[in-house]
Design an enzyme around this catalytic site. Structure first.
Site, PDB file in Angstrom:
ATOM      1  N   GLN A 101      29.544 -21.659  11.539  1.00 14.72           N
ATOM      2  CA  GLN A 101      30.950 -21.420  11.886  1.00 14.72           C
ATOM      3  C   GLN A 101      31.861 -22.324  11.067  1.00 14.72           C
ATOM      4  O   GLN A 101      33.076 -22.169  11.094  1.00 14.72           O
ATOM      5  CB  GLN A 101      31.180 -21.730  13.375  1.00 14.72           C
ATOM      6  N   ILE A 103      33.894 -24.158   8.131  1.00 10.24           N
ATOM      7  CA  ILE A 103      34.650 -23.642   6.982  1.00 10.24           C
ATOM      8  C   ILE A 103      34.853 -24.730   5.938  1.00 10.24           C
ATOM      9  O   ILE A 103      35.668 -24.600   5.043  1.00 10.24           O
ATOM     10  CB  ILE A 103      36.022 -23.076   7.453  1.00 10.24           C
ATOM     11  N   ASP A 104      34.073 -25.830   6.076  1.00  3.34           N
ATOM     12  CA  ASP A 104      34.328 -27.037   5.288  1.00  3.34           C
ATOM     13  C   ASP A 104      33.582 -27.115   3.965  1.00  3.34           C
ATOM     14  O   ASP A 104      33.699 -28.094   3.242  1.00  3.34           O
ATOM     15  CB  ASP A 104      34.002 -28.268   6.147  1.00  3.34           C
ATOM     16  N   HIS A 119      33.008 -17.766   9.400  1.00  4.02           N
ATOM     17  CA  HIS A 119      34.477 -17.822   9.494  1.00  4.02           C
ATOM     18  C   HIS A 119      35.140 -18.079   8.140  1.00  4.02           C
ATOM     19  O   HIS A 119      36.303 -18.460   8.088  1.00  4.02           O
ATOM     20  CB  HIS A 119      34.912 -18.900  10.490  1.00  4.02           C
ATOM     21  N   CYS A 127      45.762 -15.468  -3.440  1.00  5.15           N
ATOM     22  CA  CYS A 127      47.177 -15.144  -3.335  1.00  5.15           C
ATOM     23  C   CYS A 127      47.312 -13.848  -2.539  1.00  5.15           C
ATOM     24  O   CYS A 127      46.661 -12.860  -2.850  1.00  5.15           O
ATOM     25  CB  CYS A 127      47.760 -14.978  -4.735  1.00  5.15           C
ATOM     26  N   THR A 186      26.669 -26.795  17.945  1.00  4.37           N
ATOM     27  CA  THR A 186      27.523 -25.807  18.607  1.00  4.37           C
ATOM     28  C   THR A 186      27.005 -25.556  20.013  1.00  4.37           C
ATOM     29  O   THR A 186      25.797 -25.589  20.240  1.00  4.37           O
ATOM     30  CB  THR A 186      27.575 -24.470  17.824  1.00  4.37           C
ATOM     31  N   SER A 187      27.921 -25.328  20.935  1.00  5.24           N
ATOM     32  CA  SER A 187      27.509 -25.021  22.307  1.00  5.24           C
ATOM     33  C   SER A 187      27.373 -23.516  22.501  1.00  5.24           C
ATOM     34  O   SER A 187      27.075 -23.062  23.596  1.00  5.24           O
ATOM     35  CB  SER A 187      28.498 -25.619  23.297  1.00  5.24           C
ATOM     36  N   ASN A 210      20.860 -31.137  20.434  1.00  2.00           N
ATOM     37  CA  ASN A 210      22.173 -31.627  20.871  1.00  2.00           C
ATOM     38  C   ASN A 210      21.969 -32.864  21.761  1.00  2.00           C
ATOM     39  O   ASN A 210      21.012 -32.902  22.528  1.00  2.00           O
ATOM     40  CB  ASN A 210      22.882 -30.527  21.684  1.00  2.00           C
ATOM     41  N   VAL A 228      21.548 -35.891  13.729  1.00  2.00           N
ATOM     42  CA  VAL A 228      21.310 -36.680  12.513  1.00  2.00           C
ATOM     43  C   VAL A 228      19.916 -37.304  12.579  1.00  2.00           C
ATOM     44  O   VAL A 228      19.142 -37.238  11.618  1.00  2.00           O
ATOM     45  CB  VAL A 228      22.401 -37.770  12.331  1.00  2.00           C
TER      46      VAL A 228
HETATM   47 ZN   LIG Z   1      49.735 -14.173  -7.026  1.00  2.00          ZN
END
Ligand SMILES: [Zn+2]
Length: 238
Positions: A101, A103-104, A119, A127, A186-187, A210, A228
């Site tokens: 999920q 987006i990084d 996502h 653009c 994630t839950s 978790n 981790v």
């Molecule tokens: Zn443009």
């Protein structure tokens, strides 16, 4: 130390899918915007933070949207941590897919071979007027496309927008083919992502890593450990 039975599950799995969320990236310094210390609750303005990540905001107040994204969402210097790296190694050495999920872009930086960004990705910018792709560094300097004056946006799924059909089909395929499903960071409470688990077969084993106990409506094995530490110990055996 990892229980040998758990290591065996990874060693013997034919197809693995990792279903992951914000908790994977907190160790890389990226806040979980849904958690207590995350952006959502630090927001002091009069609108809920979801608004600033919505298609409505982008359409009605593009400058406000831009400022919010730029100040809160971008961490271009963040580095993948051992969770990203080990999962990436599974996708390189084994038949494994990461469905995230997040987006990084940290899974890309970690070299994940089979990755579905459910996502989208903040660092893919385009653009809205001419549809050309633009380097995110240009976007962080200006919200307007230098060439045509159109308003730029990140290629992420905003509130009020539909998911990318290809991301949905790839995710469903990965889950339905997996014999080991590993939930991390994630839950699994936010739909439609949470609904992916319904596509598992009845011979799939589900693990959740978790620190706090999770509860699901389906049978699973809870590994109550910091992700981790868990991934630090986990061996990626080819
Ligand atoms: Zn443009």
């Amino acid at each position: 130390m990892i229980d040998q039975k758990i290591q065996d599950l990874f060693d013997n799995a034919k197809k693995i899918v990792f279903l992951t969320g914000a908790g994977v990236s907190t160790a890389s310094g990226i806040p979980d915007y849904r958690s207590k210390n995350g952006l959502y609750t630090n927001d002091k303005s009069d609108k809920p933070a979801e608004y600033y990540l919505s298609a409505d905001c982008l359409r009605d107040e593009p400058k406000v949207f831009y400022q919010y994204e730029k100040s809160n969402m971008y961490y271009p210097d963040a580095k993948p941590n051992v969770i990203h790296e080990k999962q990436a190694a599974f996708t390189q050495k084994r038949d494994a897919v990461v469905v995230t999920q997040n987006i990084d872009s940290l899974y890309r930086k970690a070299g994940t071979k089979h990755l579905v960004e459910f996502h989208g990705n903040l660092y893919n910018v385009y653009c809205q007027k001419c549809r050309k792709k633009v380097d995110y560094r240009e976007y962080l300097k200006s919200m307007y496309h230098r060439n045509c004056g159109g308003i730029l946006r990140p290629d992420i799924v905003l509130y009020g927008e539909g998911l990318n059909p290809s991301a949905i089909s790839q995710s469903i395929k990965a889950v339905s083919e997996a014999d080991l499903i590993v939930i991390v960071g994630t839950s699994m409470r936010v739909y439609p992502f949470a609904g992916l688990i319904d596509y598992r077969t009845n011979h799939a084993t589900v693990l959740a890593v978790n620190e706090e106990q999770l509860s699901f409506s389906f049978p699973f094995t809870m590994i109550k450990e910091n992700a981790v530490d868990f991934f630090d110990d986990l061996k990626v055996n080819a």
